[in-house]
Scaffold this motif. Structure first.
Motif, PDB file in Angstrom:
ATOM      1  N   ARG A   1      40.367 -37.959 -13.886  1.00 52.51           N
ATOM      2  CA  ARG A   1      41.243 -37.202 -14.784  1.00 52.51           C
ATOM      3  C   ARG A   1      42.361 -36.547 -13.966  1.00 52.51           C
ATOM      4  N   ALA A   2      41.971 -35.986 -12.815  1.00 53.36           N
ATOM      5  CA  ALA A   2      42.960 -35.284 -11.992  1.00 53.36           C
ATOM      6  C   ALA A   2      42.513 -35.286 -10.543  1.00 53.36           C
ATOM      7  N   PHE A   3      43.497 -35.291  -9.655  1.00 55.16           N
ATOM      8  CA  PHE A   3      43.242 -34.961  -8.252  1.00 55.16           C
ATOM      9  C   PHE A   3      43.552 -33.487  -8.053  1.00 55.16           C
ATOM     10  N   HIS A   4      42.608 -32.788  -7.451  1.00 54.46           N
ATOM     11  CA  HIS A   4      42.764 -31.353  -7.205  1.00 54.46           C
ATOM     12  C   HIS A   4      43.097 -31.107  -5.736  1.00 54.46           C
ATOM     13  N   HIS A   5      43.831 -30.045  -5.474  1.00 49.86           N
ATOM     14  CA  HIS A   5      44.352 -29.747  -4.122  1.00 49.86           C
ATOM     15  C   HIS A   5      45.210 -30.913  -3.640  1.00 49.86           C
ATOM     16  N   ALA A   6      45.851 -31.593  -4.571  1.00 51.81           N
ATOM     17  CA  ALA A   6      46.529 -32.853  -4.264  1.00 51.81           C
ATOM     18  C   ALA A   6      47.869 -32.583  -3.571  1.00 51.81           C
ATOM     19  N   VAL A   7      47.794 -32.012  -2.397  1.00 50.23           N
ATOM     20  CA  VAL A   7      49.010 -31.520  -1.746  1.00 50.23           C
ATOM     21  C   VAL A   7      49.963 -32.660  -1.372  1.00 50.23           C
ATOM     22  N   GLU A   8      49.440 -33.868  -1.199  1.00 56.33           N
ATOM     23  CA  GLU A   8      50.336 -34.990  -0.883  1.00 56.33           C
ATOM     24  C   GLU A   8      50.646 -35.843  -2.109  1.00 56.33           C
ATOM     25  N   ALA A   9      50.310 -35.359  -3.278  1.00 56.92           N
ATOM     26  CA  ALA A   9      50.569 -36.151  -4.493  1.00 56.92           C
ATOM     27  C   ALA A   9      52.051 -36.476  -4.632  1.00 56.92           C
ATOM     28  N   TYR A  10      52.912 -35.565  -4.149  1.00 56.48           N
ATOM     29  CA  TYR A  10      54.352 -35.812  -4.283  1.00 56.48           C
ATOM     30  C   TYR A  10      54.785 -37.091  -3.578  1.00 56.48           C
TER      31      TYR A  10
ATOM     32  N   ILE B   1      36.412 -36.875 -14.439  1.00 59.26           N
ATOM     33  CA  ILE B   1      36.286 -36.833 -12.982  1.00 59.26           C
ATOM     34  C   ILE B   1      37.385 -35.936 -12.415  1.00 59.26           C
ATOM     35  N   GLN B   2      36.960 -34.828 -11.832  1.00 55.87           N
ATOM     36  CA  GLN B   2      37.890 -33.906 -11.169  1.00 55.87           C
ATOM     37  C   GLN B   2      37.704 -34.121  -9.675  1.00 55.87           C
ATOM     38  N   HIS B   3      38.684 -34.760  -9.065  1.00 58.60           N
ATOM     39  CA  HIS B   3      38.510 -35.226  -7.689  1.00 58.60           C
ATOM     40  C   HIS B   3      39.329 -34.408  -6.704  1.00 58.60           C
ATOM     41  N   HIS B   4      38.617 -33.648  -5.875  1.00 55.86           N
ATOM     42  CA  HIS B   4      39.225 -32.934  -4.751  1.00 55.86           C
ATOM     43  C   HIS B   4      39.753 -33.976  -3.761  1.00 55.86           C
ATOM     44  N   CYS B   5      41.048 -33.964  -3.486  1.00 59.04           N
ATOM     45  CA  CYS B   5      41.614 -34.976  -2.582  1.00 59.04           C
ATOM     46  C   CYS B   5      43.002 -34.529  -2.138  1.00 59.04           C
ATOM     47  N   TYR B   6      43.212 -34.462  -0.839  1.00 58.57           N
ATOM     48  CA  TYR B   6      44.472 -33.924  -0.324  1.00 58.57           C
ATOM     49  C   TYR B   6      45.487 -35.011   0.001  1.00 58.57           C
ATOM     50  N   ARG B   7      45.020 -36.063   0.674  1.00 60.96           N
ATOM     51  CA  ARG B   7      45.973 -37.003   1.259  1.00 60.96           C
ATOM     52  C   ARG B   7      46.344 -38.121   0.301  1.00 60.96           C
TER      53      ARG B   7
ATOM     54  N   LEU C   1      43.773 -29.684   8.567  1.00 62.97           N
ATOM     55  CA  LEU C   1      44.836 -30.626   8.913  1.00 62.97           C
ATOM     56  C   LEU C   1      45.319 -31.394   7.678  1.00 62.97           C
ATOM     57  N   GLU C   2      44.406 -31.677   6.733  1.00 65.99           N
ATOM     58  CA  GLU C   2      44.810 -32.460   5.563  1.00 65.99           C
ATOM     59  C   GLU C   2      45.733 -31.665   4.624  1.00 65.99           C
ATOM     60  N   LEU C   3      45.981 -30.399   4.952  1.00 66.22           N
ATOM     61  CA  LEU C   3      46.960 -29.594   4.199  1.00 66.22           C
ATOM     62  C   LEU C   3      48.336 -29.619   4.854  1.00 66.22           C
ATOM     63  N   GLU C   4      48.461 -30.293   5.971  1.00 70.50           N
ATOM     64  CA  GLU C   4      49.635 -30.128   6.817  1.00 70.50           C
ATOM     65  C   GLU C   4      50.944 -30.506   6.111  1.00 70.50           C
ATOM     66  N   ASP C   5      50.893 -31.481   5.207  1.00 69.44           N
ATOM     67  CA  ASP C   5      52.142 -31.944   4.579  1.00 69.44           C
ATOM     68  C   ASP C   5      52.375 -31.316   3.202  1.00 69.44           C
ATOM     69  N   ALA C   6      51.662 -30.256   2.889  1.00 67.96           N
ATOM     70  CA  ALA C   6      51.927 -29.553   1.631  1.00 67.96           C
ATOM     71  C   ALA C   6      53.359 -29.024   1.642  1.00 67.96           C
ATOM     72  N   VAL C   7      54.044 -29.173   0.519  1.00 67.39           N
ATOM     73  CA  VAL C   7      55.411 -28.639   0.429  1.00 67.39           C
ATOM     74  C   VAL C   7      55.523 -27.770  -0.815  1.00 67.39           C
ATOM     75  N   PRO C   8      56.283 -26.675  -0.727  1.00 68.21           N
ATOM     76  CA  PRO C   8      56.369 -25.774  -1.893  1.00 68.21           C
ATOM     77  C   PRO C   8      57.046 -26.416  -3.098  1.00 68.21           C
ATOM     78  N   ALA C   9      57.863 -27.442  -2.869  1.00 72.39           N
ATOM     79  CA  ALA C   9      58.518 -28.108  -4.003  1.00 72.39           C
ATOM     80  C   ALA C   9      57.651 -29.215  -4.589  1.00 72.39           C
ATOM     81  N   GLY C  10      56.403 -29.327  -4.137  1.00 71.53           N
ATOM     82  CA  GLY C  10      55.540 -30.426  -4.576  1.00 71.53           C
ATOM     83  C   GLY C  10      55.373 -30.505  -6.085  1.00 71.53           C
TER      84      GLY C  10
END
Lengths: 393, 440
Positions: B277-286, B252-258, B310-319
């Motif tokens: 298996r993985a969350f993709h585009h997981a910008v809030e995974a950190y 399961i490759q799951h697109h999920c941001y928040r 908007l669901e990309l808003e909290d992406a950080v480069p150090a993620g």
């Protein structure tokens, strides 16, 4: 970060002036808003605070001349997008000004400063004649420095057949109307002139473009379109630039002869559509070698400002000389739009960046940024989030 | 151009997914069997070897026998007649792996006629397969190869809650996806939550909300759980695919941001004894690194993608770095035919952001984000992703430090065969689409 100082010096750094080879083990002296002196032998007056520049690289502040900083937040949320001719709007609004909605406290500005960008030309979008851009210095809360700067024209009225042909037709009509208006303002006001296609405000701006008082930026990729635009530029005697330019390398000699500069993204190498079929990664090198004035831009990518310097690095990897690539994100774009920024020399504005290594390398970053002599805080909202969620020891 | 890019991003980053069907389907030819040639040996000698399995080896050799890596070490020797590449001053890495690509299903030129990545006729299309739309003439393929990439996971878009089946492909010349498949790689099943499914389907039907998305998925999973094809009727390929995913046979490759949505999905799948298996585009995974580490779910992220939704808003480069130091398996993805050409630079940016934030990590960690870890996301970690004896000989020789902007891939090998060699002069295009267009 250091506080705002009346004067400071960076000592022992490698200094790229934006114009020619770097100065090694050099000192740069700033007083107020300006560079006072720079070079290997510059003495630092007593009492002037110094920054140890050993191992560091100093460059002019970076300049992005096709920027959407401060006029857009979230692309898919229309309420957060400004300075644009939206769907269904009149496609010709020469009088629109990006400056009206520029927000100097927008969330996109701190990351841009942290990426070393100190000035930007904020451009309008949409339509055929999108409106006018504004020159901004990226100081927190500062209004645009110069406005309006250039008129922006995008080929393509929608995606239907004949979109380009209709664009050229409308542009010819607009120039004709504006020329008539320009010579007959009195009759126009007293309604003794035939009907003109756009409003008085638009005619006034177009008329200034005809008088070379307003730069015109034509956004186009296709070789054939660039050639057609060069004919229009010559016929109307415009002060023009080409933006986009995926196939500009094919017209390098014509562009050089016409003295028309090109703004492009040197990484563009894919046939996204039939107007970029001949995009190639060394297009920038070809343009440079043929003597075309060359600037790089993020093309409105307000959210990934690091791409400006990294684009320049990629251009070097594909044959553009290092100094020319650095100039393409500093001196040249500033010059293209009449700014004295983008170059470090005595008397120039103290827009400068201290880097912990080669500024074109993704592995390096800015440690100090000064805009008009003022140190700016490089902390971003992203940094605060990182600190909030960093593991505690 | 920015407008065209936005359209592209909408196509890929924003809308990605498809559904599974039991394979093989009868019409599909198996990959051509390797010709029975005498075994060839290759010795790449004296380079700096980033194995992605340990520290970088200085002045080391990689010995390849046929399709596999025979040995990695110093002072290796091949048999007489072995091809020798002197790699002094060069760097050698595993071939890069992009765990999230829409190359071939959203190919160039990016025209409506080519947009085959989202079967958005229904929020659930687990039976459709990316490989059935994959266009092997996509000009992006040869550019990715020139960027040192050897393997990609081609996924459907994210318009649907379950978008369909993804396929792991090697970037070898072929006339259809069948000739590019990483043989034996598990099928991936693409799922999505967040803004895209509700935007695409909400106007005319459902889901209209995030709560609707989760409820609909729960219902669909419950319906498919334990499904076995009837003996006396044709199988239901949609339910079969979902059941395979719940059994762990499909990844399961799951697109999920928040972060909140990822936690919600982990809890949902736990009810079915399954996990992504993985969350993709997981910008809030950190924000949920300990939970992801505990659940054993990988985080597939960008170094610095922001701003579209908007669901990309909290992406950080150090993620990526934040996740890495907390024990989460991190992979970088491109989701873009432009960024796939510079996965190495993306890793450099993500590493630099971590160092700038004061985190302790180095290049030997970051190289895993584009090799070993995406191999795990694809379920091919036993064969790809590191330079170790027994692994497939997929490797890239770089002109210098792969994390430098000035470095370019010089040679790329897939299963021991040279598939790319940089030349001084522009080469004729490989894709039929571009053939001849540069001449006139």
């Amino acid at each position: 970060m250091i506080s705002w100082l009346a004067a400071f010096a960076i000592v022992g750094a490698t200094i790229h002036t934006g114009d020619g080879p770097p100065l090694e083990d050099a000192t740069l002296l700033v007083s107020g808003e300006s560079v006072v002196a720079l070079g290997p032998g510059v003495a630092v007056p007593e009492g002037v605070e110094t920054i140890d520049g050993r191992g560091a690289v100093v460059t002019p502040g970076l300049v992005d001349v096709l920027s959407r900083l401060g006029v857009m937040e979230i692309e898919l949320e229309p309420s957060t997008i400004e300075a644009t001719l939206g769907q269904g709007a009149d496609p010709v609004r020469a009088a629109l000004r990006a400056s009206d909605t520029f927000d100097a406290r927008a969330s996109t500005l701190p990351p841009a400063r942290a990426a070393g960008i100190t000035s930007a030309l904020v451009v309008p979008s949409g339509g055929l004649v999108s409106g006018q851009s504004a020159w901004v210095d990226l100081l927190p809360g500062a209004p645009p420095r110069r406005d309006p700067v250039a008129l922006h024209v995008r080929l393509g009225l929608g995606e239907g057949p004949g979109s380009r042909a209709n664009s050229f037709l409308r542009l010819r009509e607009l120039w004709a109307d504006a020329r008539l208006y320009r010579g007959n303002r009195g009759p126009y006001i007293s309604r003794r002139l035939r009907d003109l296609a756009v409003s008085a405000a638009d005619l006034e701006v177009l008329s200034r473009a005809l008088g070379r008082e307003r730069i015109v930026v034509f956004h186009a990729h296709r070789h054939a379109d660039i050639l057609a635009l060069l004919r229009m530029i010559e016929r109307q005697r415009l002060n023009a630039r080409i933006a986009g330019g995926a196939e500009a390398w094919l017209a390098a000699d014509e562009l050089a002869a016409a003295g028309v500069g090109v703004i492009l993204d040197p990484r563009l190498n894919l046939p996204y559509g039939f107007d970029t079929l001949r995009a190639r990664e060394d297009g920038a090198r070809i343009l440079h070698e043929r003597g075309v004035e060359l600037a790089f831009s993020t093309f409105g990518d307000a959210h990934r400002p690091q791409r400006l310097r990294i684009a320049a690095g990629n251009a070097v990897a594909h044959g553009v000389p290092y100094d020319a690539a650095l100039a393409a994100i500093t001196r040249v774009p500033a010059q293209m739009f009449g700014s004295d920024a983008g170059v470090l020399r005595p008397g120039a504005p103290a827009d400068l960046v201290v880097w912990n290594g080669d500024p074109l390398e993704p592995a390096r970053w800015a440690t100090h940024v000064f805009v008009r002599g003022r140190p700016v805080d490089l902390t971003t909202r992203q940094d605060l989030l990182t600190r909030r969620y960093a593991p505690r020891d | 151009m920015s407008r065209a890019w936005i359209a592209l991003l909408l196509g890929w980053g924003l809308l990605s997914c498809v559904a599974p069907a039991p394979r093989p389907t009868p019409a599909e030819p198996p990959p051509p069997a390797p010709a029975a040639e005498p075994e060839t040996w290759l010795l790449v000698r004296g380079g700096r070897v980033m194995t992605a399995a340990g520290p970088t080896l200085e002045r080391a050799d990689v010995l390849v026998r046929g399709e596999r890596i025979e040995a990695v070490g110093t002072d290796l020797e091949g048999p007489a007649g072995a091809r020798v590449i002197e790699a002094e001053g060069r760097w050698v890495t595993p071939g890069l792996i992009d765990p999230h690509s829409h190359i071939g299903v959203y190919p160039q030129p990016n025209l409506r006629a080519n947009a085959d990545g989202n079967e958005s006729s229904d929020p659930f299309t687990p039976e459709v397969r990316a490989e059935d739309a994959f266009w092997p003439q996509d000009p992006a393929i040869e550019r990715a190869l020139a960027g040192g990439v050897t393997t990609i996971l081609v996924l459907p878009g994210s318009a649907n809650l379950v978008g369909g089946q993804g396929v792991a492909l090697r970037l070898v010349p072929a006339l259809s996806a069948a000739g590019m498949r990483v043989d034996g790689a598990p099928t991936s099943l693409k799922m999505a939550c967040g803004e895209n499914p509700k935007r695409v389907h909400g106007e005319r039907s459902r889901p209209k909300t995030r709560m609707g998305s989760l409820a609909m998925l729960r219902e669909e999973l419950a319906d498919a759980q334990g499904y076995t094809p009837p003996k006396d009727a044709p199988p239901d390929p949609a339910r079969a695919a979902l059941a395979a995913a719940l059994r762990g046979e499909f990844l399961i490759q799951h697109h999920c941001y928040r972060a909140d949505e990822m936690l919600g999905r982990i809890a949902l799948f736990e009810q079915f004894d399954a996990r992504p298996r993985a969350f993709h585009h997981a910008v809030e995974a950190y924000k949920i690194a300990p939970q992801l580490a505990a659940a054993g779910v990988a985080a597939v992220v960008w170094a610095d993608w922001r701003g579209v939704k908007l669901e990309l808003e909290d992406a950080v480069p150090a993620g990526a770095a934040l996740l890495h130091v907390q024990g989460v398996r991190v992979a970088l993805h491109s989701d873009s035919p432009e960024d796939i050409q510079r996965m190495n630079q993306q890793a450099a940016r993500a590493l630099a952001a971590g160092l700038r934030a004061g985190l302790e990590l180095d290049a030997d960690d970051a190289i895993r984000w584009i090799t070993a870890n995406p191999a795990w996301v694809l379920g091919v970690e036993s064969r790809l992703g590191t330079l170790e004896p027994g692994k497939d000989a997929d490797l890239t020789i770089w002109s210098g430090d792969p994390f430098s902007v000035y470095t370019r891939a010089e040679r790329v090998f897939i299963r021991g065969t040279e598939v790319y060699a940089r030349s001084a002069e522009p080469e004729p295009p490989r894709s039929d689409f571009e053939l001849g267009r540069e001449l006139f």
